[in-house]
Write a protein that holds these residues in place. Structure first.
Motif, mmCIF file in Angstrom:
data_model
loop_
_atom_site.group_PDB
_atom_site.id
_atom_site.type_symbol
_atom_site.label_atom_id
_atom_site.label_comp_id
_atom_site.label_asym_id
_atom_site.label_seq_id
_atom_site.Cartn_x
_atom_site.Cartn_y
_atom_site.Cartn_z
ATOM 1 N N PRO A 114 0.617 -1.176 -0.066
ATOM 2 C CA PRO A 114 -0.481 0.090 0.036
ATOM 3 C C PRO A 114 1.078 1.189 0.210
ATOM 4 C CG PRO A 114 -0.263 -1.260 2.421
ATOM 5 C CD PRO A 114 1.078 -1.658 0.867
ATOM 6 N N GLU A 115 1.998 0.930 0.174
ATOM 7 C CA GLU A 115 3.425 2.556 0.255
ATOM 8 C C GLU A 115 3.455 2.526 -0.416
ATOM 9 O OE1 GLU A 115 5.676 -1.046 1.872
ATOM 10 O OE2 GLU A 115 3.164 -0.244 1.989
ATOM 11 N N ALA A 116 3.433 1.665 -1.683
ATOM 12 C CA ALA A 116 3.880 2.438 -2.915
ATOM 13 C C ALA A 116 2.936 2.570 -4.360
ATOM 14 C CB ALA A 116 4.839 0.996 -3.662
ATOM 15 N N PHE A 117 1.539 1.798 -3.594
ATOM 16 C CA PHE A 117 0.416 1.845 -4.453
ATOM 17 C C PHE A 117 -0.806 2.123 -4.194
ATOM 18 C CE2 PHE A 117 2.844 -1.545 -6.534
ATOM 19 C CZ PHE A 117 3.619 -0.966 -7.847
ATOM 20 N N GLY A 118 -0.943 3.188 -2.702
ATOM 21 C CA GLY A 118 -1.842 3.554 -1.884
ATOM 22 C C GLY A 118 -3.091 4.160 -3.002
ATOM 23 N N ASP A 119 -1.924 5.344 -3.277
ATOM 24 C CA ASP A 119 -2.939 6.014 -4.609
ATOM 25 C C ASP A 119 -3.150 6.243 -5.479
ATOM 26 O OD1 ASP A 119 0.423 6.206 -4.918
ATOM 27 O OD2 ASP A 119 0.029 8.265 -4.608
ATOM 28 N N TYR A 120 -3.033 5.020 -5.794
ATOM 29 C CA TYR A 120 -3.633 4.968 -7.159
ATOM 30 C C TYR A 120 -4.850 5.015 -7.456
ATOM 31 C CZ TYR A 120 1.141 4.601 -8.985
ATOM 32 O OH TYR A 120 3.187 4.578 -8.959
ATOM 33 N N LEU A 121 -5.346 4.308 -6.895
ATOM 34 C CA LEU A 121 -6.724 4.233 -6.308
ATOM 35 C C LEU A 121 -7.899 5.277 -6.039
ATOM 36 C CD1 LEU A 121 -6.855 0.036 -6.410
ATOM 37 C CD2 LEU A 121 -7.416 1.688 -8.686
ATOM 38 N N SER A 122 -9.196 5.417 -6.114
ATOM 39 C CA SER A 122 -9.670 5.866 -4.610
ATOM 40 C C SER A 122 -11.226 5.041 -5.021
ATOM 41 C CB SER A 122 -10.528 7.205 -5.368
ATOM 42 O OG SER A 122 -11.158 7.467 -6.435
ATOM 43 N N PHE A 123 -11.824 4.732 -3.624
ATOM 44 C CA PHE A 123 -12.692 3.915 -3.498
ATOM 45 C C PHE A 123 -13.922 5.409 -2.844
ATOM 46 C CE2 PHE A 123 -9.323 1.671 -3.504
ATOM 47 C CZ PHE A 123 -9.962 0.340 -3.270
ATOM 48 N N SER A 124 -15.383 5.109 -3.514
ATOM 49 C CA SER A 124 -16.594 5.905 -2.573
ATOM 50 C C SER A 124 -16.641 5.507 -1.850
ATOM 51 C CB SER A 124 -16.958 5.644 -4.700
ATOM 52 O OG SER A 124 -18.177 5.010 -4.256
ATOM 53 N N GLU A 125 -17.801 5.554 -1.775
ATOM 54 C CA GLU A 125 -18.561 4.868 -0.812
ATOM 55 C C GLU A 125 -19.100 3.720 -0.374
ATOM 56 O OE1 GLU A 125 -20.684 8.274 1.552
ATOM 57 O OE2 GLU A 125 -19.164 9.313 2.284
ATOM 58 N N GLU A 126 -19.901 4.226 -2.019
ATOM 59 C CA GLU A 126 -20.845 3.162 -2.083
ATOM 60 C C GLU A 126 -20.249 1.763 -2.689
ATOM 61 O OE1 GLU A 126 -20.732 5.837 -3.273
ATOM 62 O OE2 GLU A 126 -22.427 6.634 -2.449
ATOM 63 N N GLY A 127 -18.320 1.657 -2.626
ATOM 64 C CA GLY A 127 -17.727 0.454 -2.815
ATOM 65 C C GLY A 127 -16.831 1.055 -4.109
ATOM 66 N N GLU A 128 -17.457 1.311 -5.002
ATOM 67 C CA GLU A 128 -17.209 1.956 -6.164
ATOM 68 C C GLU A 128 -15.355 2.034 -6.048
ATOM 69 O OE1 GLU A 128 -19.644 3.464 -9.635
ATOM 70 O OE2 GLU A 128 -20.798 2.239 -8.855
ATOM 71 N N VAL A 129 -14.148 1.670 -7.565
ATOM 72 C CA VAL A 129 -13.612 2.072 -7.773
ATOM 73 C C VAL A 129 -13.125 3.265 -8.681
ATOM 74 C CG1 VAL A 129 -10.818 1.319 -7.471
ATOM 75 C CG2 VAL A 129 -12.393 -0.292 -6.283
ATOM 76 N N GLU A 130 -11.749 4.050 -8.807
ATOM 77 C CA GLU A 130 -11.552 4.700 -10.224
ATOM 78 C C GLU A 130 -10.354 4.664 -9.627
ATOM 79 O OE1 GLU A 130 -11.449 9.139 -11.558
ATOM 80 O OE2 GLU A 130 -12.959 8.797 -9.759
#
Length: 422
Positions: free
Chosen positions: A204-220
């Motif tokens: 997670p320290e290397a790739f933690g900011d490559y994705l964002s998670f919405s409250e509904e659980g969808e991933v961008e």
């Protein structure tokens, strides 16, 4: 006279209601093949599927287990068997990449299918299924209800045809329809998000900011690593090791399914006629009780009349209603016998299945602990190996994980592979 005519009409309606309890249901052996993709799917767009072991949906309390005619060992075996059968069915379509049975959600797969058994016997199967992809997008959620034909248990029916084949065909066809509606970019995006979710889980320290998670659980997907990123190359190698672990578990499930197929099929066949009789008797008992009470109450009111004809009609109503109530009681006595028969059949099947269940449980203890604990241990081992390969000291910590089982069915899903035998 008019009142008597109305009473006779009422009695006739009650009789029609009772007759209506017995309706004709068309049943057939479904040998229709699943739909194939309208055109060949490029290899880079083939989506890997993980079929989670179904939630056996066994009540917590013993009285509820008995009330619902559930034999826990049989139900748990079926939860594993159905998952494996669905896996093989999806594989046979050629519409997907690798299809595996998994005990819990893994970021190594692109699509996850979750399910919960709502009802199951040899005559009727009701299962809630839900499908979602790595982006957190729910494809669909649906309850599948299928009635088996008695001919489904005929020895001449092909060995690969399940009595509840319609459920698997409809589910597979729905998955294909949704997949074909996706663009090439969307399919590739699903595969990329799967890869990045796995990378984020391992480091997670290397790739933690490559994705964002919405409250509904969808991933961008926010960004991608460089093509020659050495860290990502190492993550890909670790991902291949998880595939090996999942493939090993998948083989255990396949072996278990092949061993319990005969006793499970025998249980289904033996419960077929009993389940039909039980359902019909329950319907009859309920309707006759309601009708009987209505007739008694109506008759009692009419008996209080000073009109002789009304009084006679009231007596007739009370007598007729009492007869229906007694008939309902007789139905309920027969229901108890049928329930006992189902329990007897279930215990016999449980004894036949139990050795294979224990074998499966023992086989999955290649590491110490439950399969769920094994997944956590595997992640730690993979992370430790990752840091060793990079020449960095490994510090054990709680890594952020997004591999919880999605509740797509409205039922609580379980992460346990196989609970202890009853």
């Amino acid at each position: 006279m008019k009142l008597i005519s109305i009473f006779v009409l009422f009695t006739g309606l009650v009789s029609l209601t009772l007759v209506g309890c017995s309706s004709t249901t068309v049943r057939y052996v479904d040998i229709t093949p699943p739909k194939k993709a309208s055109q060949d799917v490029p290899e880079e767009e083939l989506l890997d599927v993980g079929v989670l072991v179904l939630d056996a949906n066994i009540p917590e309390y013993y009285d509820d287990v008995i009330a619902e005619n559930i034999t826990p060992e049989v139900r748990r075996a079926e939860a594993n068997y159905v998952a494996n059968y669905l896996k093989e069915y999806l594989q046979s379509t050629g519409n997907w990449g690798a299809v595996r049975v998994v005990p819990r959600l893994s970021n190594a797969v692109d699509i996850v299918v979750v399910g919960a058994i709502i009802h199951s016997d040899g005559e009727r199967q009701v299962i809630d299924f839900g499908v979602r992809d790595s982006r957190g997008v729910i494809w669909f959620e649906k309850t599948y209800k299928t009635l088996a034909s008695k001919y489904a248990y005929d020895p001449e029916v092909p060995d690969n045809i399940d009595p509840f084949q319609t459920t698997y065909r409809k589910l597979a066809d729905s998955m294909l329809d949704y997949m074909e509606a996706l663009s090439s970019d969307e399919k590739q995006d699903i595969r990329t998000v799967s890869k990045m979710r796995f990378a984020r889980e391992i480091t997670p320290e290397a790739f933690g900011d490559y994705l964002s998670f919405s409250e509904e659980g969808e991933v961008e997907l926010l960004r991608l690593p460089a093509n020659d990123d050495p860290v990502m190359d190492k993550v890909e190698q670790i991902r291949d090791r998880e595939y090996l672990f999942i493939d090993t578990l998948d083989e255990y499930y396949s072996n278990f399914a092949s061993k319990v197929k005969d006793p499970l099929s025998s249980w289904r066949q033996q419960t077929y006629d009993v389940a039909i009789a039980l359902r019909e008797d329950r319907n009859k008992a309920r309707v006759r009780l309601i009708a009987g009470i209505s007739m008694v109450l109506s008759g009692a009111v009419m008996q209080r009349s000073s009109d002789t004809l009304k009084e006679y009609a009231g007596y007739t109503g009370v007598i007729g209603g009492s007869t229906e109530i007694l008939g309902s009681i007789a139905n309920r006595a027969n229901i108890r016998l049928l329930i006992s028969r189902l329990q007897e059949i279930g215990l016999g099947a449980s004894e036949a299945i139990s050795p294979y269940a224990i074998e499966l449980e023992n086989a999955t203890y290649s590491l110490e602990g439950t399969v769920d604990e094994q997944f956590d241990q595997l992640k730690e081992l993979l992370r430790e190996q990752y840091y060793e390969d990079l020449g960095v000291e490994f510090q054990e910590e709680d890594s952020e994980s997004d591999t919880s089982v999605p509740d797509l069915t409205g039922e609580e899903t379980t992460d346990e592979l196989l609970q202890g035998t009853e």
